[in-house]
Scaffold this motif. Sequence first.
Motif, PDB file in Angstrom:
ATOM      1  N   THR A  89     -12.405  28.942 -23.149  1.00  0.00           N
ATOM      2  CA  THR A  89     -13.525  29.178 -24.067  1.00  0.00           C
ATOM      3  C   THR A  89     -14.897  29.029 -23.416  1.00  0.00           C
ATOM      4  OG1 THR A  89     -12.107  28.422 -25.866  1.00  0.00           O
ATOM      5  CG2 THR A  89     -14.460  28.525 -26.312  1.00  0.00           C
ATOM      6  N   PRO A  90     -15.164  28.024 -22.550  1.00  0.00           N
ATOM      7  CA  PRO A  90     -16.518  27.903 -21.982  1.00  0.00           C
ATOM      8  C   PRO A  90     -17.003  29.165 -21.284  1.00  0.00           C
ATOM      9  CG  PRO A  90     -15.279  25.915 -21.540  1.00  0.00           C
ATOM     10  CD  PRO A  90     -14.307  26.884 -22.131  1.00  0.00           C
ATOM     11  N   ALA A  91     -16.097  29.860 -20.578  1.00  0.00           N
ATOM     12  CA  ALA A  91     -16.517  31.077 -19.878  1.00  0.00           C
ATOM     13  C   ALA A  91     -16.927  32.158 -20.872  1.00  0.00           C
ATOM     14  CB  ALA A  91     -15.380  31.580 -18.986  1.00  0.00           C
ATOM     15  N   TRP A  92     -16.095  32.379 -21.894  1.00  0.00           N
ATOM     16  CA  TRP A  92     -16.416  33.419 -22.875  1.00  0.00           C
ATOM     17  C   TRP A  92     -17.616  33.035 -23.734  1.00  0.00           C
ATOM     18  CZ3 TRP A  92     -13.869  36.528 -20.300  1.00  0.00           C
ATOM     19  CH2 TRP A  92     -12.554  36.331 -19.920  1.00  0.00           C
ATOM     20  N   THR A  93     -17.742  31.753 -24.056  1.00  0.00           N
ATOM     21  CA  THR A  93     -18.872  31.313 -24.879  1.00  0.00           C
ATOM     22  C   THR A  93     -20.192  31.581 -24.180  1.00  0.00           C
ATOM     23  OG1 THR A  93     -17.498  29.604 -25.905  1.00  0.00           O
ATOM     24  CG2 THR A  93     -19.884  29.360 -26.103  1.00  0.00           C
ATOM     25  N   ALA A  94     -20.241  31.312 -22.872  1.00  0.00           N
ATOM     26  CA  ALA A  94     -21.477  31.546 -22.128  1.00  0.00           C
ATOM     27  C   ALA A  94     -21.874  33.020 -22.191  1.00  0.00           C
ATOM     28  CB  ALA A  94     -21.299  31.104 -20.677  1.00  0.00           C
ATOM     29  N   HIS A  98     -25.037  34.517 -24.623  1.00  0.00           N
ATOM     30  CA  HIS A  98     -26.154  35.181 -23.946  1.00  0.00           C
ATOM     31  C   HIS A  98     -26.570  36.438 -24.696  1.00  0.00           C
ATOM     32  CE1 HIS A  98     -28.668  36.734 -20.707  1.00  0.00           C
ATOM     33  NE2 HIS A  98     -27.991  37.870 -20.759  1.00  0.00           N
ATOM     34  N   PHE A  99     -25.595  37.205 -25.181  1.00  0.00           N
ATOM     35  CA  PHE A  99     -25.907  38.476 -25.837  1.00  0.00           C
ATOM     36  C   PHE A  99     -26.154  38.335 -27.337  1.00  0.00           C
ATOM     37  CE2 PHE A  99     -23.597  39.841 -22.016  1.00  0.00           C
ATOM     38  CZ  PHE A  99     -24.478  40.800 -21.529  1.00  0.00           C
ATOM     39  N   ILE A 100     -25.492  37.405 -27.992  1.00  0.00           N
ATOM     40  CA  ILE A 100     -25.607  37.286 -29.452  1.00  0.00           C
ATOM     41  C   ILE A 100     -26.686  36.295 -29.855  1.00  0.00           C
ATOM     42  CG2 ILE A 100     -24.377  36.632 -31.561  1.00  0.00           C
ATOM     43  CD1 ILE A 100     -21.816  37.644 -30.281  1.00  0.00           C
ATOM     44  N   LEU A 112     -20.123  26.564 -14.077  1.00  0.00           N
ATOM     45  CA  LEU A 112     -19.043  25.960 -14.848  1.00  0.00           C
ATOM     46  C   LEU A 112     -18.112  27.029 -15.417  1.00  0.00           C
ATOM     47  CD1 LEU A 112     -21.007  23.121 -16.665  1.00  0.00           C
ATOM     48  CD2 LEU A 112     -19.509  22.936 -14.687  1.00  0.00           C
ATOM     49  N   SER A 113     -18.664  28.158 -15.784  1.00  0.00           N
ATOM     50  CA  SER A 113     -17.810  29.247 -16.251  1.00  0.00           C
ATOM     51  C   SER A 113     -16.889  29.739 -15.140  1.00  0.00           C
ATOM     52  CB  SER A 113     -18.679  30.395 -16.767  1.00  0.00           C
ATOM     53  OG  SER A 113     -19.438  29.992 -17.884  1.00  0.00           O
ATOM     54  N   LEU A 114     -17.444  29.854 -13.919  1.00  0.00           N
ATOM     55  CA  LEU A 114     -16.614  30.258 -12.772  1.00  0.00           C
ATOM     56  C   LEU A 114     -15.547  29.212 -12.464  1.00  0.00           C
ATOM     57  CD1 LEU A 114     -19.319  31.760 -10.374  1.00  0.00           C
ATOM     58  CD2 LEU A 114     -17.584  33.000 -11.698  1.00  0.00           C
ATOM     59  N   LEU A 115     -15.882  27.931 -12.631  1.00  0.00           N
ATOM     60  CA  LEU A 115     -14.894  26.875 -12.413  1.00  0.00           C
ATOM     61  C   LEU A 115     -13.761  26.992 -13.424  1.00  0.00           C
ATOM     62  CD1 LEU A 115     -13.959  24.277 -11.023  1.00  0.00           C
ATOM     63  CD2 LEU A 115     -15.423  22.989 -12.606  1.00  0.00           C
ATOM     64  N   SER A 116     -14.110  27.294 -14.661  1.00  0.00           N
ATOM     65  CA  SER A 116     -13.090  27.478 -15.694  1.00  0.00           C
ATOM     66  C   SER A 116     -12.182  28.660 -15.365  1.00  0.00           C
ATOM     67  CB  SER A 116     -13.770  27.683 -17.053  1.00  0.00           C
ATOM     68  OG  SER A 116     -12.829  27.861 -18.067  1.00  0.00           O
ATOM     69  N   PHE A 149     -11.775  32.612 -30.248  1.00  0.00           N
ATOM     70  CA  PHE A 149     -12.295  31.292 -30.598  1.00  0.00           C
ATOM     71  C   PHE A 149     -13.736  31.123 -30.128  1.00  0.00           C
ATOM     72  CE2 PHE A 149     -12.351  26.568 -29.712  1.00  0.00           C
ATOM     73  CZ  PHE A 149     -12.429  26.209 -31.046  1.00  0.00           C
ATOM     74  N   ALA A 150     -14.022  31.597 -28.907  1.00  0.00           N
ATOM     75  CA  ALA A 150     -15.396  31.534 -28.408  1.00  0.00           C
ATOM     76  C   ALA A 150     -16.328  32.369 -29.273  1.00  0.00           C
ATOM     77  CB  ALA A 150     -15.438  32.019 -26.954  1.00  0.00           C
ATOM     78  N   MET A 151     -15.882  33.574 -29.628  1.00  0.00           N
ATOM     79  CA  MET A 151     -16.697  34.418 -30.499  1.00  0.00           C
ATOM     80  C   MET A 151     -16.904  33.771 -31.866  1.00  0.00           C
ATOM     81  SD  MET A 151     -18.451  37.160 -30.919  1.00  0.00           S
ATOM     82  CE  MET A 151     -18.006  38.314 -29.613  1.00  0.00           C
TER      83      MET A 151
END
Length: 311
Positions: A89-94, A98-100, A112-116, A149-151
């Motif tokens: 989720t952290p990667a998709w949430t970021a 950003h867009f929404i 952190l998204s890349l780490l996930s 879930f991220a969305m």
Amino acid sequence: MLGASVWGLVWYPMRMLAAMGLSGTAASATTSGAACIFVLLAKRRSLSTLSWHWLLVALGVAAGVTNIGFVWGAIHGQVIRVLLLFYLTPAWTAIFAHFILRERLTRAGATLSLLSLAGAVTMLWSPEIGMPLPADLAEWAGLMGGMGFAMSNVLVVKVTRTLPGMKPEMRTTVIFGGAALLASVVTLFEPMPAPPGAAQLPVVAFIVIGLGIVLAVNNIIVQVRLARVPANRASIIMLFELVVTALSSWLFAGEVPGPRAWAGGACIVVACVLSAWVHRQGVSRSPPAPEPLDITEREPENEKKSTCAMV
């Protein structure tokens, strides 16, 4: 922790329903429908805060994708792997934020998204399979559920800002109502197993209604209580779901994660914890908000009188 524990155990009654002849999508549709009806009956006085907006449709669809992906993946796949993919989720949430929400993606957030994502690659890679992609439909469902879930999380923030008068229980109604409708549509395209026998119908109905009530109450509790918990602490608390799922899948299903799954999961957990730490550091470094000025102390006497008269 109670909310995380419930979601860490919900896969088991879903598998029970599947064993009795209720498919994953049908189980998702029926339990979500029961949760939606329960909230509508218990909180019918809050219906006045529910108004039409296209964001609510988007939130319902995202919640439906989340529910179907989580339930179907947990029924047909290895629970801990599906959940670890879900917690990308952290990667998709970021990306979605950003867009929404127009939130700028910082270097720390991108790292952190890349780490996930690196955790997912570590968990999924194997010499036999080659490309580090989900190995079966269940894992793809977990991945799609995590994106949904991220969305959903981003859209909940958007709905809260756009419709501030809507109460949390009505957002819960939209979430479970959308999940029930979307799962009902998908059920039409899924091969149905042998339906539950007459002797099993009371047990199936009891599990569906009971699970729906538990999920509805749990969702309302989480929405209300997380508003009173700092964001950094909340994100760490919700990771308790991984612990509960790992223990329950070991006890109830005999699923023991391998070293690569643990390593990938550790990357995902570390990304979530570091994300909370970065958030806390950003809040602590931000300057305090200026105290509001009492403009009445600086108004001329005649302006004070005219203002009081207008009030």
